[in-house]
Scaffold this active site. Structure first.
Site: not given
Ligand code: UD1
Ligand code: UDP
Length: 386
Positions: A222
Protein backbone atom coordinates in the site's frame (compact mmCIF):
# COMPACT_ATOMS: atom_id res chain seq x y z
CA UNK A 1 -7.55 12.02 42.88
CA UNK A 2 -6.86 13.54 39.50
CA UNK A 3 -9.39 13.13 36.73
CA UNK A 4 -8.01 13.81 33.28
CA UNK A 5 -9.37 14.19 29.80
CA UNK A 6 -7.42 12.62 26.93
CA UNK A 7 -8.06 13.31 23.26
CA UNK A 8 -6.99 10.54 20.87
CA UNK A 9 -6.41 11.45 17.24
CA UNK A 10 -6.95 8.63 14.77
CA UNK A 11 -7.56 8.59 11.03
CA UNK A 12 -5.89 5.68 9.29
CA UNK A 13 -6.45 1.95 9.82
CA UNK A 14 -3.38 1.20 11.96
CA UNK A 15 -4.15 4.10 14.30
CA UNK A 16 -7.59 2.79 15.09
CA UNK A 17 -6.04 -0.57 15.93
CA UNK A 18 -3.38 1.11 18.10
CA UNK A 19 -5.90 3.29 19.92
CA UNK A 20 -7.81 0.15 20.88
CA UNK A 21 -4.81 -1.09 22.89
CA UNK A 22 -4.62 2.16 24.87
CA UNK A 23 -8.37 2.24 25.36
CA UNK A 24 -8.31 -1.30 26.74
CA UNK A 25 -5.61 -0.32 29.24
CA UNK A 26 -7.66 2.69 30.32
CA UNK A 27 -10.76 0.57 30.84
CA UNK A 28 -8.71 -1.93 32.81
CA UNK A 29 -7.09 0.47 35.26
CA UNK A 30 -8.37 4.02 34.99
CA UNK A 31 -11.97 4.00 33.84
CA UNK A 32 -12.94 6.21 36.79
CA UNK A 33 -10.06 8.65 36.30
CA UNK A 34 -9.71 9.16 32.56
CA UNK A 35 -12.25 10.50 30.09
CA UNK A 36 -11.32 9.42 26.61
CA UNK A 37 -12.38 11.42 23.56
CA UNK A 38 -11.73 10.10 20.05
CA UNK A 39 -11.33 12.40 17.08
CA UNK A 40 -11.39 10.54 13.76
CA UNK A 41 -10.04 12.74 11.01
CA UNK A 42 -11.80 10.72 8.31
CA UNK A 43 -8.52 10.05 6.49
CA UNK A 44 -9.76 6.48 6.05
CA UNK A 45 -13.50 6.22 5.45
CA UNK A 46 -14.25 2.93 3.67
CA UNK A 47 -15.92 0.50 6.03
CA UNK A 48 -13.12 -2.05 5.72
CA UNK A 49 -10.44 0.54 6.55
CA UNK A 50 -12.28 2.11 9.46
CA UNK A 51 -15.66 1.01 10.91
CA UNK A 52 -14.72 -2.64 10.97
CA UNK A 53 -12.01 -1.95 13.54
CA UNK A 54 -14.25 0.02 15.89
CA UNK A 55 -16.74 -2.83 15.86
CA UNK A 56 -14.29 -5.66 16.24
CA UNK A 57 -11.78 -4.17 18.68
CA UNK A 58 -14.33 -2.71 21.07
CA UNK A 59 -13.19 0.84 20.67
CA UNK A 60 -15.94 3.33 21.34
CA UNK A 61 -17.21 5.12 18.25
CA UNK A 62 -15.47 8.43 17.49
CA UNK A 63 -16.86 11.41 19.40
CA UNK A 64 -16.01 13.51 16.36
CA UNK A 65 -15.45 12.60 12.73
CA UNK A 66 -13.98 15.37 10.60
CA UNK A 67 -14.68 13.53 7.37
CA UNK A 68 -11.71 15.04 5.55
CA UNK A 69 -11.42 12.16 3.05
CA UNK A 70 -8.68 11.79 0.46
CA UNK A 71 -6.77 14.60 -1.23
CA UNK A 72 -3.24 15.94 -1.67
CA UNK A 73 -1.00 15.93 1.40
CA UNK A 74 -1.23 19.66 2.04
CA UNK A 75 -4.95 19.93 1.52
CA UNK A 76 -5.77 16.85 3.57
CA UNK A 77 -3.48 17.87 6.44
CA UNK A 78 -4.73 21.46 6.54
CA UNK A 79 -8.37 20.37 6.69
CA UNK A 80 -7.47 18.12 9.59
CA UNK A 81 -5.60 20.87 11.45
CA UNK A 82 -8.55 23.24 11.15
CA UNK A 83 -11.03 20.64 12.36
CA UNK A 84 -8.86 19.38 15.24
CA UNK A 85 -8.12 22.94 16.40
CA UNK A 86 -11.83 23.75 16.77
CA UNK A 87 -12.46 20.62 18.81
CA UNK A 88 -9.43 21.05 21.07
CA UNK A 89 -10.51 24.60 21.88
CA UNK A 90 -13.89 23.31 22.88
CA UNK A 91 -12.80 20.17 24.75
CA UNK A 92 -9.71 21.63 26.46
CA UNK A 93 -8.11 18.23 27.08
CA UNK A 94 -5.26 17.60 29.52
CA UNK A 95 -3.26 15.99 26.73
CA UNK A 96 -3.50 14.79 23.14
CA UNK A 97 -2.46 11.26 22.12
CA UNK A 98 -1.00 10.66 18.68
CA UNK A 99 -0.19 7.34 17.07
CA UNK A 100 2.37 6.53 14.40
CA UNK A 101 3.24 8.66 11.43
CA UNK A 102 0.28 9.46 9.19
CA UNK A 103 -1.01 12.82 8.05
CA UNK A 104 -3.55 12.56 10.89
CA UNK A 105 -0.65 12.28 13.37
CA UNK A 106 1.03 15.38 11.99
CA UNK A 107 -2.19 17.40 11.94
CA UNK A 108 -2.85 16.49 15.58
CA UNK A 109 0.69 17.49 16.54
CA UNK A 110 0.49 20.89 14.91
CA UNK A 111 -2.98 21.73 16.18
CA UNK A 112 -2.27 20.62 19.76
CA UNK A 113 1.23 22.04 20.13
CA UNK A 114 0.22 25.48 18.85
CA UNK A 115 -2.61 25.58 21.38
CA UNK A 116 -0.15 24.46 24.11
CA UNK A 117 -1.86 21.16 24.85
CA UNK A 118 0.76 18.54 25.82
CA UNK A 119 1.29 16.03 23.02
CA UNK A 120 1.96 12.36 23.75
CA UNK A 121 3.46 10.51 20.79
CA UNK A 122 3.10 6.77 20.77
CA UNK A 123 5.56 5.11 18.36
CA UNK A 124 8.06 7.94 18.62
CA UNK A 125 11.60 7.94 17.26
CA UNK A 126 11.17 5.64 14.29
CA UNK A 127 13.19 6.79 11.30
CA UNK A 128 13.70 5.48 7.80
CA UNK A 129 16.18 8.26 6.98
CA UNK A 130 14.28 8.76 3.74
CA UNK A 131 12.56 12.13 3.77
CA UNK A 132 10.95 11.43 0.41
CA UNK A 133 8.46 9.25 2.22
CA UNK A 134 5.64 11.33 3.69
CA UNK A 135 5.67 9.37 6.94
CA UNK A 136 9.27 10.38 7.69
CA UNK A 137 8.39 14.07 7.70
CA UNK A 138 5.30 13.35 9.79
CA UNK A 139 7.35 11.47 12.38
CA UNK A 140 10.05 14.07 12.76
CA UNK A 141 7.63 16.97 13.11
CA UNK A 142 5.34 15.07 15.48
CA UNK A 143 8.23 14.03 17.73
CA UNK A 144 9.49 17.58 17.95
CA UNK A 145 6.01 18.80 18.99
CA UNK A 146 5.71 16.29 21.82
CA UNK A 147 6.03 16.35 25.60
CA UNK A 148 6.01 12.59 26.23
CA UNK A 149 7.60 10.35 23.59
CA UNK A 150 7.21 6.58 23.74
CA UNK A 151 9.79 4.85 21.55
CA UNK A 152 8.89 1.21 20.87
CA UNK A 153 12.43 0.02 20.18
CA UNK A 154 15.93 0.70 21.32
CA UNK A 155 16.81 1.97 17.83
CA UNK A 156 13.94 4.46 17.97
CA UNK A 157 15.05 5.64 21.42
CA UNK A 158 18.59 6.19 20.13
CA UNK A 159 17.29 8.12 17.13
CA UNK A 160 15.59 10.54 19.53
CA UNK A 161 18.82 11.04 21.46
CA UNK A 162 20.66 11.77 18.22
CA UNK A 163 18.10 14.48 17.52
CA UNK A 164 18.82 16.14 20.84
CA UNK A 165 16.20 14.58 23.14
CA UNK A 166 17.70 14.00 26.59
CA UNK A 167 16.80 10.94 28.64
CA UNK A 168 17.96 12.72 31.80
CA UNK A 169 15.30 15.44 31.64
CA UNK A 170 13.33 15.66 34.88
CA UNK A 171 9.77 16.82 35.67
CA UNK A 172 7.86 18.99 35.09
CA UNK A 173 7.87 17.91 31.44
CA UNK A 174 6.86 20.19 28.61
CA UNK A 175 7.41 20.60 24.89
CA UNK A 176 10.71 22.30 25.78
CA UNK A 177 11.64 19.70 28.38
CA UNK A 178 10.23 16.50 26.92
CA UNK A 179 10.47 13.04 28.41
CA UNK A 180 11.57 10.12 26.24
CA UNK A 181 10.89 6.47 27.05
CA UNK A 182 12.02 3.17 25.60
CA UNK A 183 8.96 0.97 25.96
CA UNK A 184 7.72 -2.02 24.02
CA UNK A 185 5.23 -1.90 21.20
CA UNK A 186 1.51 -1.56 21.87
CA UNK A 187 0.83 -3.62 18.74
CA UNK A 188 2.46 -6.58 20.47
CA UNK A 189 -0.11 -6.11 23.26
CA UNK A 190 -2.82 -6.33 20.63
CA UNK A 191 -1.44 -9.44 19.00
CA UNK A 192 -1.19 -11.26 22.32
CA UNK A 193 -4.70 -10.16 23.22
CA UNK A 194 -6.38 -11.02 19.92
CA UNK A 195 -4.47 -14.03 18.52
CA UNK A 196 -6.53 -16.68 20.25
CA UNK A 197 -9.78 -14.85 19.65
CA UNK A 198 -8.92 -14.66 15.94
CA UNK A 199 -8.48 -18.41 15.90
CA UNK A 200 -11.80 -19.00 17.64
CA UNK A 201 -13.85 -16.50 15.68
CA UNK A 202 -12.34 -16.57 12.20
CA UNK A 203 -11.01 -20.09 11.57
CA UNK A 204 -13.51 -20.61 8.73
CA UNK A 205 -11.78 -17.87 6.74
CA UNK A 206 -8.99 -20.25 5.70
CA UNK A 207 -11.47 -22.76 4.30
CA UNK A 208 -13.45 -20.01 2.60
CA UNK A 209 -10.29 -18.79 0.87
CA UNK A 210 -9.10 -22.33 0.06
CA UNK A 211 -5.89 -21.95 2.10
CA UNK A 212 -3.97 -24.67 3.93
CA UNK A 213 -2.14 -23.77 7.11
CA UNK A 214 1.58 -23.10 6.62
CA UNK A 215 1.23 -23.48 2.88
CA UNK A 216 0.32 -20.02 1.70
CA UNK A 217 1.99 -16.63 1.41
CA UNK A 218 0.36 -13.48 2.78
CA UNK A 219 1.12 -10.25 0.98
CA UNK A 220 0.05 -6.62 1.36
CA UNK A 221 1.12 -3.56 -0.64
CA UNK A 222 0.00 0.00 0.00
CA UNK A 223 2.94 2.40 0.33
CA UNK A 224 2.90 5.49 -1.83
CA UNK A 225 6.31 4.59 -3.29
CA UNK A 226 4.95 1.25 -4.53
CA UNK A 227 1.40 2.16 -5.54
CA UNK A 228 2.12 5.43 -7.33
CA UNK A 229 5.24 4.21 -9.13
CA UNK A 230 3.76 1.88 -11.68
CA UNK A 231 7.14 0.42 -12.64
CA UNK A 232 7.64 -0.76 -9.07
CA UNK A 233 4.11 -2.09 -8.69
CA UNK A 234 4.36 -3.93 -11.99
CA UNK A 235 7.74 -5.40 -11.10
CA UNK A 236 6.60 -6.62 -7.67
CA UNK A 237 3.33 -8.16 -8.79
CA UNK A 238 4.74 -9.84 -11.90
CA UNK A 239 7.45 -11.43 -9.76
CA UNK A 240 4.96 -12.65 -7.14
CA UNK A 241 2.71 -14.03 -9.85
CA UNK A 242 5.59 -16.00 -11.38
CA UNK A 243 6.69 -17.32 -7.98
CA UNK A 244 3.16 -18.47 -7.18
CA UNK A 245 3.00 -20.48 -10.41
CA UNK A 246 6.49 -21.97 -10.19
CA UNK A 247 6.21 -23.01 -6.55
CA UNK A 248 2.57 -24.05 -6.69
CA UNK A 249 2.01 -22.02 -3.58
CA UNK A 250 -1.02 -19.88 -2.95
CA UNK A 251 -0.80 -16.17 -2.32
CA UNK A 252 -3.50 -14.24 -0.51
CA UNK A 253 -3.38 -10.48 -0.96
CA UNK A 254 -5.78 -8.26 0.98
CA UNK A 255 -5.23 -5.14 -1.07
CA UNK A 256 -5.60 -1.54 0.14
CA UNK A 257 -8.00 0.37 -2.17
CA UNK A 258 -5.12 2.60 -3.19
CA UNK A 259 -3.34 -0.39 -4.74
CA UNK A 260 -6.48 -1.76 -6.37
CA UNK A 261 -7.17 1.69 -7.84
CA UNK A 262 -3.68 1.89 -9.33
CA UNK A 263 -4.00 -1.59 -10.80
CA UNK A 264 -7.42 -0.90 -12.29
CA UNK A 265 -6.52 2.43 -13.80
CA UNK A 266 -2.88 2.01 -14.77
CA UNK A 267 -2.10 -1.70 -15.02
CA UNK A 268 -5.37 -3.17 -16.20
CA UNK A 269 -3.96 -6.15 -18.19
CA UNK A 270 -1.81 -7.22 -15.24
CA UNK A 271 -4.78 -6.81 -12.89
CA UNK A 272 -6.88 -9.13 -15.07
CA UNK A 273 -4.02 -11.61 -15.26
CA UNK A 274 -3.75 -11.66 -11.48
CA UNK A 275 -7.48 -12.17 -11.05
CA UNK A 276 -7.28 -15.12 -13.48
CA UNK A 277 -4.26 -16.68 -11.73
CA UNK A 278 -5.65 -19.54 -9.66
CA UNK A 279 -2.71 -19.39 -7.24
CA UNK A 280 -3.40 -15.76 -6.32
CA UNK A 281 -6.36 -14.55 -4.29
CA UNK A 282 -6.74 -10.78 -4.39
CA UNK A 283 -9.27 -9.81 -1.75
CA UNK A 284 -10.49 -6.55 -0.20
CA UNK A 285 -8.86 -5.42 3.07
CA UNK A 286 -9.72 -7.76 5.93
CA UNK A 287 -10.55 -7.07 9.57
CA UNK A 288 -7.83 -7.16 12.23
CA UNK A 289 -8.95 -10.55 13.55
CA UNK A 290 -8.94 -11.95 10.02
CA UNK A 291 -5.53 -10.45 9.34
CA UNK A 292 -4.22 -11.86 12.60
CA UNK A 293 -5.42 -15.33 11.62
CA UNK A 294 -3.84 -15.05 8.16
CA UNK A 295 -0.53 -13.93 9.68
CA UNK A 296 -0.60 -16.70 12.26
CA UNK A 297 -1.37 -19.39 9.67
CA UNK A 298 0.81 -18.43 6.70
CA UNK A 299 4.23 -19.65 5.63
CA UNK A 300 5.80 -16.29 4.83
CA UNK A 301 4.81 -12.63 4.60
CA UNK A 302 5.67 -10.23 1.78
CA UNK A 303 4.75 -6.63 2.55
CA UNK A 304 5.60 -2.95 2.50
CA UNK A 305 3.55 -2.30 5.65
CA UNK A 306 5.22 -1.25 8.89
CA UNK A 307 2.66 -2.98 11.08
CA UNK A 308 2.58 -6.19 9.09
CA UNK A 309 6.40 -6.45 9.18
CA UNK A 310 6.28 -6.49 12.95
CA UNK A 311 3.37 -8.88 13.10
CA UNK A 312 5.40 -11.29 10.95
CA UNK A 313 7.87 -11.33 13.82
CA UNK A 314 5.19 -11.74 16.50
CA UNK A 315 4.01 -14.88 14.66
CA UNK A 316 7.55 -16.07 13.89
CA UNK A 317 7.20 -15.87 10.11
CA UNK A 318 9.95 -14.78 7.71
CA UNK A 319 9.21 -11.53 5.92
CA UNK A 320 10.23 -9.96 2.62
CA UNK A 321 10.01 -6.19 2.88
CA UNK A 322 9.14 -4.48 -0.41
CA UNK A 323 11.14 -1.37 0.41
CA UNK A 324 14.69 -0.02 0.23
CA UNK A 325 14.80 0.70 3.97
CA UNK A 326 12.79 0.10 7.12
CA UNK A 327 12.23 1.73 10.49
CA UNK A 328 12.13 -1.71 12.15
CA UNK A 329 15.81 -2.39 11.62
CA UNK A 330 16.08 -4.98 14.39
CA UNK A 331 14.07 -7.34 12.18
CA UNK A 332 16.52 -6.97 9.32
CA UNK A 333 19.54 -7.30 11.61
CA UNK A 334 17.96 -10.47 12.96
CA UNK A 335 17.87 -11.89 9.43
CA UNK A 336 14.18 -12.85 9.61
CA UNK A 337 13.10 -9.85 7.53
CA UNK A 338 14.93 -8.92 4.34
CA UNK A 339 14.76 -5.70 2.35
CA UNK A 340 14.04 -6.83 -1.20
CA UNK A 341 12.95 -3.46 -2.60
CA UNK A 342 10.93 -3.96 -5.82
CA UNK A 343 13.77 -5.95 -7.34
CA UNK A 344 12.73 -9.21 -9.05
CA UNK A 345 16.14 -10.79 -8.48
CA UNK A 346 16.18 -10.06 -4.74
CA UNK A 347 12.54 -11.00 -4.24
CA UNK A 348 13.07 -14.33 -5.97
CA UNK A 349 16.34 -15.15 -4.21
CA UNK A 350 15.03 -14.46 -0.70
CA UNK A 351 11.65 -16.06 -1.39
CA UNK A 352 13.34 -19.29 -2.48
CA UNK A 353 15.66 -19.26 0.51
CA UNK A 354 12.85 -18.82 3.02
CA UNK A 355 10.48 -21.25 1.35
CA UNK A 356 13.05 -24.03 1.44
CA UNK A 357 14.56 -23.50 4.89
CA UNK A 358 12.02 -21.67 7.01
CA UNK A 359 13.08 -23.71 10.03
CA UNK A 360 15.91 -22.62 12.25
CA UNK A 361 15.01 -18.94 12.29
CA UNK A 362 15.03 -17.24 15.69
CA UNK A 363 12.55 -14.58 16.73
CA UNK A 364 13.75 -12.88 19.91
CA UNK A 365 11.34 -10.69 21.89
CA UNK A 366 12.15 -7.21 20.65
CA UNK A 367 8.83 -5.58 21.42
CA UNK A 368 8.18 -5.71 25.14
CA UNK A 369 6.06 -7.83 27.43
CA UNK A 370 2.57 -7.25 26.03
CA UNK A 371 1.79 -4.67 28.70
CA UNK A 372 3.19 -1.60 27.01
CA UNK A 373 -0.18 0.20 26.83
CA UNK A 374 -0.61 -0.17 30.56
CA UNK A 375 2.84 1.28 31.16
CA UNK A 376 2.14 4.21 28.84
CA UNK A 377 -1.14 5.08 30.53
CA UNK A 378 0.49 4.92 33.96
CA UNK A 379 3.20 7.33 32.80
CA UNK A 380 0.65 9.70 31.28
CA UNK A 381 -1.21 9.77 34.59
CA UNK A 382 2.00 10.57 36.42
CA UNK A 383 2.44 13.64 34.20
CA UNK A 384 -0.50 15.13 36.08
CA UNK A 385 0.53 13.98 39.51
CA UNK A 386 3.89 15.76 39.51
C1 UD1 B 1 -2.02 6.17 4.98
C2 UD1 B 1 -0.75 6.69 5.62
C3 UD1 B 1 0.28 5.59 5.70
C4 UD1 B 1 -0.28 4.37 6.37
C5 UD1 B 1 -1.60 3.95 5.73
C6 UD1 B 1 -2.21 2.85 6.54
C7 UD1 B 1 -0.21 9.07 5.21
C8 UD1 B 1 0.62 10.00 4.43
N1 UD1 B 1 -0.17 7.78 4.82
O1 UD1 B 1 -1.70 5.80 3.64
O2 UD1 B 1 1.40 6.04 6.44
O3 UD1 B 1 0.65 3.33 6.28
O4 UD1 B 1 -2.50 5.06 5.71
O5 UD1 B 1 -3.12 2.11 5.80
O6 UD1 B 1 -0.87 9.48 6.14
N2 UD1 B 1 -8.58 5.42 -0.09
C9 UD1 B 1 -9.78 4.76 -0.27
N3 UD1 B 1 -10.58 4.60 0.84
C10 UD1 B 1 -10.25 5.07 2.07
C11 UD1 B 1 -9.04 5.76 2.21
C12 UD1 B 1 -8.21 5.90 1.13
O7 UD1 B 1 -10.12 4.31 -1.35
O8 UD1 B 1 -11.05 4.88 3.02
C13 UD1 B 1 -7.71 5.57 -1.28
C14 UD1 B 1 -7.91 6.91 -1.98
O9 UD1 B 1 -7.77 6.70 -3.33
C15 UD1 B 1 -6.74 7.72 -1.46
C16 UD1 B 1 -5.65 6.67 -1.28
O10 UD1 B 1 -6.35 5.50 -0.87
O11 UD1 B 1 -6.35 8.73 -2.33
C17 UD1 B 1 -4.61 7.04 -0.25
O12 UD1 B 1 -5.20 7.30 1.02
P1 UD1 B 1 -4.39 8.13 2.13
O13 UD1 B 1 -5.14 8.12 3.41
O14 UD1 B 1 -3.99 9.43 1.58
O15 UD1 B 1 -3.06 7.31 2.30
P2 UD1 B 1 -2.82 5.75 2.54
O16 UD1 B 1 -2.12 5.21 1.34
O17 UD1 B 1 -4.05 5.09 3.02
N1 UDP C 1 -4.38 -4.87 8.60
C1 UDP C 1 -5.69 -5.33 8.65
N2 UDP C 1 -6.29 -5.71 7.48
C2 UDP C 1 -5.66 -5.67 6.27
C3 UDP C 1 -4.32 -5.19 6.24
C4 UDP C 1 -3.72 -4.79 7.40
O1 UDP C 1 -6.28 -5.41 9.72
O2 UDP C 1 -6.28 -6.02 5.26
C5 UDP C 1 -3.72 -4.45 9.85
C6 UDP C 1 -2.42 -5.13 10.11
O3 UDP C 1 -2.63 -6.36 10.79
C7 UDP C 1 -1.68 -4.12 10.95
C8 UDP C 1 -2.18 -2.81 10.41
O4 UDP C 1 -3.39 -3.09 9.73
O5 UDP C 1 -2.01 -4.22 12.31
C9 UDP C 1 -1.15 -2.23 9.48
O6 UDP C 1 -1.71 -1.19 8.75
P1 UDP C 1 -1.17 -0.76 7.33
O7 UDP C 1 -0.44 -1.86 6.68
O8 UDP C 1 -2.33 -0.19 6.62
O9 UDP C 1 -0.23 0.47 7.68
P2 UDP C 1 1.24 0.67 8.28
O10 UDP C 1 1.42 -0.21 9.45
O11 UDP C 1 2.21 0.39 7.18
O12 UDP C 1 1.25 2.11 8.60
Amino acid sequence: MHHIKIVNIVGARPQIIKASAISRAIRLHYSDRITEIIIHTGQHYDKELSDVFFDELELHKPDYNLGVGSSSHGRQTSLMITGIEDILQKEKPDCVLLYGDTNSTLAGAIAAAKLHFPVVHIEAGLRSFNKLMPEELNRIMSDHSSTLLFAPTNAAFKNLMKEGFRPENSPPYSIDNPKIYFTGDIMYDNTLFFAELAERKKASLLTDLGLDRDRFILSTIHREANTDDITRLDSILKTLSLLAGENLVKFVMPLHPRTTNSLKTKLEPLYRELLDNKNIRIIPPVSFLEMTLLEKSCKMIITDSGGVQKESHFFKKPCLVLRKETEWIELVKNGTAVLVDADPVKIRKEFERFISDGAGLEFPGFYGDGKTSEFIIKEIMSLFEQ
